[in-house]
Design a protein around this motif. Structure first.
Motif, PDB file in Angstrom:
ATOM      1  N   VAL A  99       0.738  -1.090   0.070  1.00 28.16           N
ATOM      2  CA  VAL A  99      -0.006   0.177   0.000  1.00 28.16           C
ATOM      3  C   VAL A  99       1.073   1.494   0.051  1.00 28.16           C
ATOM      4  O   VAL A  99       0.619   2.169  -0.913  1.00 28.16           O
ATOM      5  CB  VAL A  99      -0.919   0.032   1.349  1.00 28.16           C
ATOM      6  CG1 VAL A  99      -1.596   1.301   1.332  1.00 28.16           C
ATOM      7  CG2 VAL A  99      -2.089  -1.171   1.198  1.00 28.16           C
ATOM      8  N   ALA A 100       2.078   1.109   0.789  1.00 24.39           N
ATOM      9  CA  ALA A 100       2.873   2.431   0.852  1.00 24.39           C
ATOM     10  C   ALA A 100       3.450   2.831  -0.452  1.00 24.39           C
ATOM     11  O   ALA A 100       3.867   3.772  -1.064  1.00 24.39           O
ATOM     12  CB  ALA A 100       3.887   2.193   1.938  1.00 24.39           C
ATOM     13  N   ALA A 145       3.334   5.676  -3.302  1.00 24.56           N
ATOM     14  CA  ALA A 145       4.611   6.407  -3.513  1.00 24.56           C
ATOM     15  C   ALA A 145       4.361   6.398  -5.044  1.00 24.56           C
ATOM     16  O   ALA A 145       4.674   7.372  -5.713  1.00 24.56           O
ATOM     17  CB  ALA A 145       5.636   5.793  -3.258  1.00 24.56           C
ATOM     18  N   LEU A 146       4.141   5.330  -5.700  1.00 27.60           N
ATOM     19  CA  LEU A 146       4.103   5.444  -7.173  1.00 27.60           C
ATOM     20  C   LEU A 146       3.262   6.357  -7.747  1.00 27.60           C
ATOM     21  O   LEU A 146       3.234   7.133  -8.954  1.00 27.60           O
ATOM     22  CB  LEU A 146       3.878   3.875  -7.536  1.00 27.60           C
ATOM     23  CG  LEU A 146       5.016   2.980  -7.607  1.00 27.60           C
ATOM     24  CD1 LEU A 146       4.592   1.598  -7.893  1.00 27.60           C
ATOM     25  CD2 LEU A 146       5.766   3.320  -8.435  1.00 27.60           C
ATOM     26  N   LEU A 147       1.796   6.272  -7.355  1.00 27.38           N
ATOM     27  CA  LEU A 147       0.847   7.157  -7.582  1.00 27.38           C
ATOM     28  C   LEU A 147       1.210   8.886  -7.372  1.00 27.38           C
ATOM     29  O   LEU A 147       0.897   9.633  -8.083  1.00 27.38           O
ATOM     30  CB  LEU A 147      -0.409   7.107  -6.975  1.00 27.38           C
ATOM     31  CG  LEU A 147      -1.112   5.571  -7.215  1.00 27.38           C
ATOM     32  CD1 LEU A 147      -2.608   5.515  -6.343  1.00 27.38           C
ATOM     33  CD2 LEU A 147      -1.567   5.820  -9.014  1.00 27.38           C
ATOM     34  N   GLY A 148       1.900   9.147  -6.307  1.00 27.30           N
ATOM     35  CA  GLY A 148       2.263  10.351  -6.097  1.00 27.30           C
ATOM     36  C   GLY A 148       3.424  10.795  -6.802  1.00 27.30           C
ATOM     37  O   GLY A 148       3.588  11.923  -7.463  1.00 27.30           O
ATOM     38  N   GLY A 149       4.260   9.714  -7.227  1.00 26.80           N
ATOM     39  CA  GLY A 149       5.353  10.088  -8.397  1.00 26.80           C
ATOM     40  C   GLY A 149       4.588  10.503  -9.541  1.00 26.80           C
ATOM     41  O   GLY A 149       5.091  11.331 -10.288  1.00 26.80           O
ATOM     42  N   ALA A 150       3.680   9.768 -10.087  1.00 25.37           N
ATOM     43  CA  ALA A 150       2.979  10.209 -11.279  1.00 25.37           C
ATOM     44  C   ALA A 150       2.311  11.215 -11.164  1.00 25.37           C
ATOM     45  O   ALA A 150       2.047  12.095 -12.029  1.00 25.37           O
ATOM     46  CB  ALA A 150       1.963   9.005 -11.719  1.00 25.37           C
ATOM     47  N   ALA A 151       1.678  11.757  -9.967  1.00 25.11           N
ATOM     48  CA  ALA A 151       0.792  12.861  -9.942  1.00 25.11           C
ATOM     49  C   ALA A 151       1.889  14.203  -9.960  1.00 25.11           C
ATOM     50  O   ALA A 151       1.474  15.223 -10.367  1.00 25.11           O
ATOM     51  CB  ALA A 151       0.389  12.850  -8.362  1.00 25.11           C
ATOM     52  N   LEU A 184       7.215   6.160   0.451  1.00 23.44           N
ATOM     53  CA  LEU A 184       8.595   5.285   0.304  1.00 23.44           C
ATOM     54  C   LEU A 184       9.215   5.243   1.727  1.00 23.44           C
ATOM     55  O   LEU A 184       9.854   4.332   2.105  1.00 23.44           O
ATOM     56  CB  LEU A 184       9.668   6.169  -0.463  1.00 23.44           C
ATOM     57  CG  LEU A 184       9.299   6.145  -1.913  1.00 23.44           C
ATOM     58  CD1 LEU A 184      10.443   6.932  -2.593  1.00 23.44           C
ATOM     59  CD2 LEU A 184       9.147   4.560  -2.490  1.00 23.44           C
ATOM     60  N   ALA A 185       9.021   6.183   2.665  1.00 31.74           N
ATOM     61  CA  ALA A 185       9.575   6.042   4.115  1.00 31.74           C
ATOM     62  C   ALA A 185       8.606   5.144   4.627  1.00 31.74           C
ATOM     63  O   ALA A 185       9.386   4.192   5.410  1.00 31.74           O
ATOM     64  CB  ALA A 185       9.513   7.298   4.670  1.00 31.74           C
ATOM     65  N   GLY A 186       7.362   4.984   4.562  1.00 28.05           N
ATOM     66  CA  GLY A 186       6.561   3.931   5.277  1.00 28.05           C
ATOM     67  C   GLY A 186       6.794   2.533   4.592  1.00 28.05           C
ATOM     68  O   GLY A 186       7.072   1.642   5.450  1.00 28.05           O
ATOM     69  N   ALA A 187       7.186   2.557   3.361  1.00 32.92           N
ATOM     70  CA  ALA A 187       7.525   1.146   2.963  1.00 32.92           C
ATOM     71  C   ALA A 187       8.841   0.672   3.505  1.00 32.92           C
ATOM     72  O   ALA A 187       8.976  -0.647   3.979  1.00 32.92           O
ATOM     73  CB  ALA A 187       7.588   1.026   1.245  1.00 32.92           C
ATOM     74  N   CYS A 188       9.827   1.630   3.478  1.00 34.85           N
ATOM     75  CA  CYS A 188      11.197   1.116   4.131  1.00 34.85           C
ATOM     76  C   CYS A 188      11.027   0.873   5.553  1.00 34.85           C
ATOM     77  O   CYS A 188      11.484  -0.036   6.119  1.00 34.85           O
ATOM     78  CB  CYS A 188      11.968   2.204   3.930  1.00 34.85           C
ATOM     79  SG  CYS A 188      12.609   2.259   2.158  1.00 34.85           S
TER      80      CYS A 188
END
Length: 136
Positions: A4-5, A9-15, A117-121
């Motif tokens: 989910v995190a 991050a991917l959707l945010g990067g595309a945004a 990304l911070a959440g995933a890490c």
């Protein structure tokens, strides 16, 4: 939770790319003063980051998406039982610094990517197990 995190991050990067090309980032107003001292307002124009800074800004706007793809790849490559590693954390930190530097323009749009990304890490770091010990 890690997926989910990474998705955020991917959707945010595309945004960020969408924001740079379509959303208003700058508003300029044009006016002139006549010889009699009167001010004539010609209106205002709204422009995107790309319109004001040129297509080169797309390289910077693509950084969050590229960082999300790299960190996601690093997490996948290292396996579920290993921590994210120093390279993943370094990319998250650098992206966070870029976000802070651009806080007056594109920085706020980068927040979901940095947080994801911070959440995933962090989730991956918390999941790490020490050999020979069981986690309950």
């Amino acid at each position: 939770m890690e997926l989910v995190a990474l998705g955020v991050a991917l959707l945010g990067g595309a945004a960020v790319l969408v924001f740079a090309t379509t959303m208003t980032a700058y508003t300029t107003s044009e006016s002139e003063q006549t010889s009699t001292g009167a001010v004539i307002d010609h209106g205002s124009r709204s422009e995107t980051l790309v319109a004001v800074n040129g297509p080169g800004v797309l390289v910077l706007a693509a950084l969050p998406l590229v960082a999300a793809l790299i960190v996601g790849g690093l997490l996948w490559r290292r396996g579920k039982d290993r921590d994210p590693g120093p390279l993943a954390w370094t990319l998250v930190g650098l992206l966070g610094l870029i976000m802070l530097a651009g806080m007056l323009t594109i920085g706020p749009v980068m927040m979901p990517t940095v947080a994801g990304l911070a959440g995933a890490c962090a989730v991956r770091q918390g999941r790490r197990t020490v050999p020979g010990m069981s986690v309950r």
